[in-house]
Motif scaffolding. Sequence first.
Motif, PDB file in Angstrom:
ATOM      1  N   ARG A  75     -37.437-115.226-104.110  1.00 36.86           N
ATOM      2  CA  ARG A  75     -38.377-114.871-103.040  1.00 36.86           C
ATOM      3  C   ARG A  75     -39.295-116.032-102.721  1.00 36.86           C
ATOM      4  N   ASN A  78     -29.607-111.403-108.050  1.00 41.55           N
ATOM      5  CA  ASN A  78     -29.447-110.531-109.210  1.00 41.55           C
ATOM      6  C   ASN A  78     -28.012-110.084-109.446  1.00 41.55           C
ATOM      7  N   ALA A  82     -35.152-113.403-109.575  1.00 37.37           N
ATOM      8  CA  ALA A  82     -35.396-112.943-108.208  1.00 37.37           C
ATOM      9  C   ALA A  82     -36.768-113.367-107.692  1.00 37.37           C
ATOM     10  N   LYS A  83     -37.766-113.438-108.574  1.00 34.03           N
ATOM     11  CA  LYS A  83     -39.097-113.866-108.150  1.00 34.03           C
ATOM     12  C   LYS A  83     -39.047-115.271-107.565  1.00 34.03           C
ATOM     13  N   GLU A 128     -33.134-111.608-102.832  1.00 33.93           N
ATOM     14  CA  GLU A 128     -33.397-111.114-104.179  1.00 33.93           C
ATOM     15  C   GLU A 128     -32.192-110.398-104.769  1.00 33.93           C
TER      16      GLU A 128
END
Length: 531
Positions: free
Chosen positions: A284, A108, A280-281, A104
């Motif tokens: 993951r 970013n 980032a979601k 994550e």
Amino acid sequence: MTVQLAAGATGNPAINVGIFLAFVAVTLFIVYKVSSSSPTASDYYAAGSAFNGVQNGVALSGDFLSAASFLGISGAIAVHGYDGFLYSVGWVVAWLVALLLIGERLRNTGRFTVGDVMAFRMKQRPVRAAAANATLVITFFYMLAQMAGAGGLIALLLHVQSKGGQALIITGVGAVMVFYVLVGGMKGTTWVQIVKATLLLLCVTLIGVFLLGKFGFSFSQILEHAAQNSPSGERILDPGAWYGKNAITELDFVSLALSLVLGISSLPHVLMRFYTVPNAKEARSSVVWCSWAMVIFYLGILVVGYGATALVGSDTILRAPGGENSAAPLLAFKIGGEVLLGIVCAVAFATILAVVAGLTLAAAASFAHDVYANVVRNGDADPRSEVRVARLTAVVIGCLAIVGGIVANGQNVAFLVSLALALAASANLSTMLYTLYWKRFNTTGTLWSIYGGLASCLVLIIFSPAISGTPTSIVKSVDFHWFPLTNPGIVSIPLSFLCGYLGTVFSKQPADPGKQAEMEVRALTGLGVKL
């Protein structure tokens, strides 16, 4: 035309090659269709961050389910039993490191390469150069494993026994791989990975289910027959058949496990894939989907490995031209004849092509983006010229991979990958974690961490039994080893953390608090992420 398994050659070369060429034709068409005629840097390196978590997760598993996983681990299980399976246990657990600590925040704070993150709050030129050097070395070692797998498959698939003949066809495999990278970039490579990973999972799962059915859906029956068909007997079912001979081999296994668990989350071509998703979601989600794919695959490989011992036999596998790497193809021929052998070999070749394409792209991106654009051109490079440099770099790296694959032909590919993982964990892991989580970390610490881990690991590999001194070494004619372990991770990985710490503590250079604060906010929230 078929020949005996004991002779080490199987199947009809025309059928085998026909199936493989059909796959290559389909994937080349996919690469051509999805490629852009004038790609931007974002298109070429990160596919415009346009993939979702499911797609990237499957591609991520494809990036790592390489010849080491399909050929190396199945062969290691078939010959060494329990100890061979421990490779896959380490690789499944390793994704937790990527999920919990790196994925994550990497998505970013970076844009195209690992160097983007390492240099975010440091002096750009020396850090990017160091990150690129590490990427090139790690990528080269990983490529050795894939091209060695190609050599073993070629020997079995086409009945090519001579080293010269195998070298010629390894060259052809390398040329196709370079074409993938030149034309398709990250978008084309990702779709090839998705197709390859899906086929590989289906292939291993179906063979595993067939084997279970053949033995009455009793895995215990497979193990019993495997023990009867192995020179090691019942020891093939217990720990220690490979790494339990003495205190040195036991310590070697600890070193191997450390490299396996910490190495995946440090591989440049794996980390680059987090940039192909928009946030980032999805990063993951990618790791979760990838982890499930890995679990399914390695459970299937466990059945395939012991099934190869039960039906083919360890001695027959070792006598085959590809040695341990021939276990899965020989098993396919035993249970399904020429057609299944052709399919399995085509999938294995596809695995090699796709993974080496991903490795080549990572190395080309690191050189073009980190060295050319940010070191040579001081961050003021034209995106089109940057892509041109990346493509030229891909050709050079492809040529080096071909030469290295010819030299490493015949080695167990899972073992060769473990060396690449040790290099990745030694050079990148400590640097990434310090950069993302330690506020005081500075440029000197970054350089000490990268070069200290990389140099120590390289030196220990060169002077280890992996290179010389044993019948299974890459160089068999001489003996210049003095380091007793085949995998140096237990020394070089902690040393890289120590070097990073000492370089930071003893350096008078202060960290940049403004950049550190910006990086922390971006890593946690995703604000300011460039797509």
